[in-house]
Design a protein around this motif. Structure first.
Motif, PDB file in Angstrom:
ATOM      1  N   SER A  14       0.931  -1.027   0.245  1.00 45.01           N
ATOM      2  CA  SER A  14       0.380  -0.316   0.257  1.00 45.01           C
ATOM      3  C   SER A  14       0.660   1.106  -0.184  1.00 45.01           C
ATOM      4  O   SER A  14       2.144   1.278   0.425  1.00 45.01           O
ATOM      5  CB  SER A  14      -0.572   0.269   1.021  1.00 45.01           C
ATOM      6  N   ASN A  15      -0.003   2.192  -0.015  1.00 43.91           N
ATOM      7  CA  ASN A  15       0.949   3.717  -0.638  1.00 43.91           C
ATOM      8  C   ASN A  15       0.922   3.830   1.040  1.00 43.91           C
ATOM      9  O   ASN A  15       2.700   4.188   1.116  1.00 43.91           O
ATOM     10  CB  ASN A  15      -0.019   4.291  -0.883  1.00 43.91           C
ATOM     11  N   LEU A  16       0.175   3.494   1.829  1.00 40.06           N
ATOM     12  CA  LEU A  16       0.832   4.221   3.177  1.00 40.06           C
ATOM     13  C   LEU A  16       1.849   4.007   4.081  1.00 40.06           C
ATOM     14  O   LEU A  16       2.110   4.250   4.842  1.00 40.06           O
ATOM     15  CB  LEU A  16      -0.594   3.982   4.306  1.00 40.06           C
ATOM     16  N   SER A  17       1.933   2.437   3.803  1.00 33.65           N
ATOM     17  CA  SER A  17       3.608   1.500   4.310  1.00 33.65           C
ATOM     18  C   SER A  17       4.682   2.144   3.910  1.00 33.65           C
ATOM     19  O   SER A  17       5.142   2.653   4.913  1.00 33.65           O
ATOM     20  CB  SER A  17       3.502   0.017   3.298  1.00 33.65           C
ATOM     21  N   ARG A  18       4.486   2.712   2.284  1.00 30.76           N
ATOM     22  CA  ARG A  18       5.637   3.203   1.057  1.00 30.76           C
ATOM     23  C   ARG A  18       5.705   5.001   2.130  1.00 30.76           C
ATOM     24  O   ARG A  18       7.045   5.172   1.678  1.00 30.76           O
ATOM     25  CB  ARG A  18       5.093   3.904   0.270  1.00 30.76           C
ATOM     26  N   LEU A  26       7.933  -2.727  10.062  1.00 28.78           N
ATOM     27  CA  LEU A  26       7.016  -3.435  11.709  1.00 28.78           C
ATOM     28  C   LEU A  26       6.031  -3.966  10.598  1.00 28.78           C
ATOM     29  O   LEU A  26       6.103  -5.418  10.485  1.00 28.78           O
ATOM     30  CB  LEU A  26       5.483  -2.339  12.043  1.00 28.78           C
ATOM     31  N   VAL A  27       5.645  -4.068   9.532  1.00 33.62           N
ATOM     32  CA  VAL A  27       4.546  -4.506   8.625  1.00 33.62           C
ATOM     33  C   VAL A  27       5.905  -5.921   7.651  1.00 33.62           C
ATOM     34  O   VAL A  27       5.207  -7.141   8.408  1.00 33.62           O
ATOM     35  CB  VAL A  27       3.989  -4.236   7.409  1.00 33.62           C
TER      36      VAL A  27
END
Length: 72
Positions: A14-18, A26-27
């Motif tokens: 996802s963009n959030l993770s990037r 953490l992911v």
């Protein structure tokens, strides 16, 4: 509480993770933890059978085990 591996895989892409490096770390850590746990569960019920008679007698350890425990 751990979430399903599929959720972590989607979150990793996802963009959030990037955009949030700490979340990305953490992911990835959660994915490694879940995969390790799944692998451990898979190997937890592994049984090894060895025949005590000499190999010259051609004793097959599979004959000593029920079909339930034989790996094909």
């Amino acid at each position: 509480m751990l979430l399903p591996l599929q959720f972590y895989s989607l979150l990793e892409k996802s963009n959030l993770s990037r955009q949030i490096p700490v979340l990305d770390d953490l992911v990835k850590e959660a994915i490694n933890y879940v995969e390790f746990g799944l692998e451990k569960q898979k190997n937890e019920h592994k049984i090894t059978i060895t025949a005590s008679s000499p190999t010259s007698r051609h004793t097959d350890p599979k004959v000593l085990a029920s079909r339930t425990y034989q790996v094909l």
